[in-house]
Design a protein around this motif. Structure first.
Motif, PDB file in Angstrom:
ATOM      1  N   ARG A   1       0.834  -1.202   0.000  1.00 26.52           N
ATOM      2  CA  ARG A   1       0.000   0.000   0.000  1.00 26.52           C
ATOM      3  C   ARG A   1       0.869   1.253   0.000  1.00 26.52           C
ATOM      4  O   ARG A   1       0.645   2.183  -0.798  1.00 26.52           O
ATOM      5  CB  ARG A   1      -0.915  -0.007   1.226  1.00 26.52           C
ATOM      6  N   SER A   2       1.853   1.306   0.873  1.00 22.77           N
ATOM      7  CA  SER A   2       2.731   2.479   0.957  1.00 22.77           C
ATOM      8  C   SER A   2       3.519   2.666  -0.341  1.00 22.77           C
ATOM      9  O   SER A   2       3.685   3.794  -0.820  1.00 22.77           O
ATOM     10  CB  SER A   2       3.703   2.329   2.131  1.00 22.77           C
ATOM     11  N   SER A   3       4.009   1.556  -0.913  1.00 26.25           N
ATOM     12  CA  SER A   3       4.785   1.639  -2.142  1.00 26.25           C
ATOM     13  C   SER A   3       3.928   2.123  -3.305  1.00 26.25           C
ATOM     14  O   SER A   3       4.370   2.943  -4.130  1.00 26.25           O
ATOM     15  CB  SER A   3       5.384   0.262  -2.464  1.00 26.25           C
ATOM     16  N   LEU A   4       2.687   1.653  -3.391  1.00 23.91           N
ATOM     17  CA  LEU A   4       1.778   2.091  -4.460  1.00 23.91           C
ATOM     18  C   LEU A   4       1.433   3.575  -4.324  1.00 23.91           C
ATOM     19  O   LEU A   4       1.425   4.315  -5.317  1.00 23.91           O
ATOM     20  CB  LEU A   4       0.505   1.246  -4.433  1.00 23.91           C
ATOM     21  N   LEU A   5       1.151   4.003  -3.106  1.00 22.08           N
ATOM     22  CA  LEU A   5       0.797   5.408  -2.893  1.00 22.08           C
ATOM     23  C   LEU A   5       1.983   6.324  -3.197  1.00 22.08           C
ATOM     24  O   LEU A   5       1.806   7.411  -3.767  1.00 22.08           O
ATOM     25  CB  LEU A   5       0.331   5.610  -1.440  1.00 22.08           C
ATOM     26  N   GLN A   6       3.171   5.903  -2.832  1.00 25.66           N
ATOM     27  CA  GLN A   6       4.364   6.700  -3.119  1.00 25.66           C
ATOM     28  C   GLN A   6       4.638   6.765  -4.621  1.00 25.66           C
ATOM     29  O   GLN A   6       4.978   7.815  -5.165  1.00 25.66           O
ATOM     30  CB  GLN A   6       5.565   6.109  -2.388  1.00 25.66           C
ATOM     31  N   GLU A   7       4.471   5.638  -5.292  1.00 21.96           N
ATOM     32  CA  GLU A   7       4.706   5.588  -6.740  1.00 21.96           C
ATOM     33  C   GLU A   7       3.668   6.399  -7.502  1.00 21.96           C
ATOM     34  O   GLU A   7       3.973   7.013  -8.534  1.00 21.96           O
ATOM     35  CB  GLU A   7       4.687   4.129  -7.208  1.00 21.96           C
ATOM     36  N   ALA A   8       2.429   6.417  -6.990  1.00 23.48           N
ATOM     37  CA  ALA A   8       1.343   7.124  -7.682  1.00 23.48           C
ATOM     38  C   ALA A   8       1.537   8.639  -7.698  1.00 23.48           C
ATOM     39  O   ALA A   8       0.876   9.338  -8.480  1.00 23.48           O
ATOM     40  CB  ALA A   8       0.010   6.775  -7.023  1.00 23.48           C
TER      41      ALA A   8
ATOM     42  N   SER B   1      -2.782  12.369 -17.890  1.00 25.46           N
ATOM     43  CA  SER B   1      -3.032  13.481 -18.821  1.00 25.46           C
ATOM     44  C   SER B   1      -3.245  12.997 -20.243  1.00 25.46           C
ATOM     45  O   SER B   1      -3.834  13.711 -21.067  1.00 25.46           O
ATOM     46  CB  SER B   1      -1.858  14.467 -18.780  1.00 25.46           C
ATOM     47  N   LYS B   2      -2.781  11.798 -20.556  1.00 23.52           N
ATOM     48  CA  LYS B   2      -2.987  11.232 -21.887  1.00 23.52           C
ATOM     49  C   LYS B   2      -4.315  10.496 -22.008  1.00 23.52           C
ATOM     50  O   LYS B   2      -4.593   9.881 -23.038  1.00 23.52           O
ATOM     51  CB  LYS B   2      -1.842  10.275 -22.213  1.00 23.52           C
ATOM     52  N   GLY B   3      -5.113  10.551 -20.962  1.00 22.53           N
ATOM     53  CA  GLY B   3      -6.441   9.955 -21.009  1.00 22.53           C
ATOM     54  C   GLY B   3      -6.530   8.529 -20.541  1.00 22.53           C
ATOM     55  O   GLY B   3      -7.577   7.881 -20.697  1.00 22.53           O
ATOM     56  N   ASN B   4      -5.476   8.007 -19.949  1.00 24.09           N
ATOM     57  CA  ASN B   4      -5.517   6.628 -19.432  1.00 24.09           C
ATOM     58  C   ASN B   4      -6.406   6.538 -18.200  1.00 24.09           C
ATOM     59  O   ASN B   4      -6.474   7.475 -17.395  1.00 24.09           O
ATOM     60  CB  ASN B   4      -4.098   6.165 -19.073  1.00 24.09           C
ATOM     61  N   ARG B   5      -7.064   5.408 -18.062  1.00 24.65           N
ATOM     62  CA  ARG B   5      -7.928   5.194 -16.907  1.00 24.65           C
ATOM     63  C   ARG B   5      -7.102   4.749 -15.697  1.00 24.65           C
ATOM     64  O   ARG B   5      -5.964   4.310 -15.822  1.00 24.65           O
ATOM     65  CB  ARG B   5      -8.995   4.147 -17.232  1.00 24.65           C
ATOM     66  N   THR B   6      -7.729   4.847 -14.531  1.00 18.48           N
ATOM     67  CA  THR B   6      -7.021   4.537 -13.279  1.00 18.48           C
ATOM     68  C   THR B   6      -6.495   3.110 -13.263  1.00 18.48           C
ATOM     69  O   THR B   6      -5.326   2.867 -12.919  1.00 18.48           O
ATOM     70  CB  THR B   6      -7.967   4.753 -12.077  1.00 18.48           C
ATOM     71  N   ASN B   7      -7.337   2.139 -13.629  1.00 18.18           N
ATOM     72  CA  ASN B   7      -6.894   0.744 -13.603  1.00 18.18           C
ATOM     73  C   ASN B   7      -5.768   0.488 -14.589  1.00 18.18           C
ATOM     74  O   ASN B   7      -4.831  -0.271 -14.311  1.00 18.18           O
ATOM     75  CB  ASN B   7      -8.069  -0.189 -13.908  1.00 18.18           C
ATOM     76  N   GLY B   8      -5.850   1.129 -15.770  1.00 16.44           N
ATOM     77  CA  GLY B   8      -4.790   0.956 -16.761  1.00 16.44           C
ATOM     78  C   GLY B   8      -3.456   1.482 -16.266  1.00 16.44           C
ATOM     79  O   GLY B   8      -2.418   0.835 -16.410  1.00 16.44           O
ATOM     80  N   VAL B   9      -3.452   2.673 -15.656  1.00 18.44           N
ATOM     81  CA  VAL B   9      -2.219   3.247 -15.106  1.00 18.44           C
ATOM     82  C   VAL B   9      -1.698   2.401 -13.949  1.00 18.44           C
ATOM     83  O   VAL B   9      -0.493   2.149 -13.832  1.00 18.44           O
ATOM     84  CB  VAL B   9      -2.457   4.699 -14.648  1.00 18.44           C
TER      85      VAL B   9
END
Length: 314
Positions: A200-207, A217-225
């Motif tokens: 969880r911490s690693s994902l939040l930091q990476e995000a 900004s290129k229009g990708n959805r959350t799950n795709g990113v």
């Protein structure tokens, strides 16, 4: 190829140092295998004769050299207590401990990875807060206590298994894994809680990094990113942690085998230490050290595959 060669040399040096330290430790700690086998009432002459028979009267470096050359050929000598080949004894017990460790590791992954991703996606939500509180409680509970509680609840109250009635895989594979499921859960629960928190911490930091904002900004959805970019990079520290966790689970299996009366390497190790059966203890410790270095090596290789920057730095 060059990297793998360096790692192989490092692994061999590590195992050599561990083997020397283990052999040296048993040479200086109080206790004598001959006295342990004959008893304290034995005459000095009988003890001296048995020490000579075991080779314990020879100089330390001579004994270590003979043991090392034999070990390199896969011969760890004979057990003082059982009289059988140490390699044969370990071959009987290793599948049990390895199955328990592997089952614990799989349970941990199945529980921790989805929960870690979910809590990161729903940061600050009600379920995220509940999961993190439960995580803290679980991490504060020692595994052996979890094992006692699981034995009491599922063994004595719900009767899902009979405590102490371990069934070997040579008798019934199904009953073998059914019995191992409960100590495996006891081992996996605290490690799963730690993995959830780290992921969880690693994902939040990476995000929060720039490339993620660019992807949005290129229009990708959350799950795709998340699954195409963030998760792969966030898994780098988690993989290193999982390698250490796997090796720690082997040590946890040794302890949990005592709680659930599983006839694996843990019970063999404890009984061998009590009887000063040094050939068995030395072989088990070397085997555990080998598993540790192999797990770390596998984690390093996997991290290099996931992150090309690591390959360029080495």
């Amino acid at each position: 190829m060059k990297y793998a060669g360096k790692k192989l040399v490092s692994m061999l040096v590590t195992l050599l140092i561990v083997s020397f330290l283990v052999f040296f430790a048993f040479a200086v700690i109080p206790g004598d295998a001959a006295v342990s086998k004959l008893g304290t009432q034995a005459t000095p002459e009988r003890i001296a004769a048995l020490r000579a028979e075991m080779g314990l009267d020879r100089p330390f470096f001579v004994r270590y050299g003979d043991w090392l050359f034999s070990a390199l050929r896969g011969d760890f000598g004979k057990s003082y207590s059982y009289g059988d080949s140490v390699s044969a004894l370990i071959a009987q017990k290793l599948p049990i401990t390895f199955a328990l460790t592997l089952l614990s590791f799989l349970i941990m992954l199945v529980c921790a990875i989805p929960l870690g991703i979910y809590t990161a996606k729903h940061e600050g939500g009600m379920l995220d807060r509940i999961i993190m509180v439960v995580n803290q409680v679980i991490m504060a509970i020692p595994p052996f206590f979890s094992g006692i509680m699981i034995t009491y609840l599922f063994g004595l109250i719900l009767k899902w298994f009979q405590p102490g009635s371990f069934v070997s895989y040579t008798v019934s594979v199904g009953r073998f894994f059914h019995y191992l499921l409960f100590p495996a859960v006891a081992i996996a629960i605290p490690k799963a809680a730690m993995t959830v928190k780290l992921l969880r911490s690693s994902l939040l930091q990476e995000a929060k990094k720039d490339y993620v904002r660019t992807a949005y900004s290129k229009g990708n959805r959350t799950n795709g990113v998340l699954y195409r970019h963030v998760l792969k990079n966030a898994m780098i520290p988690v993989i290193t942690f999982l390698a250490m966790t796997f090796t720690d689970m082997i040590a946890g299996s040794v302890i949990m085998e005592q709680v659930f009366s599983v006839a694996g390497m843990g019970r063999l190790l404890i009984s061998s230490i009590s009887s000063r059966d040094y050939p068995v203890v030395e072989a088990i410790i070397i085997l555990l050290a080998l598993i540790v270095v192999l797990a770390n090596f596998a984690a390093d290789l996997l991290c290099r595959v996931l992150d090309p920057r690591i390959r360029r730095e080495v």
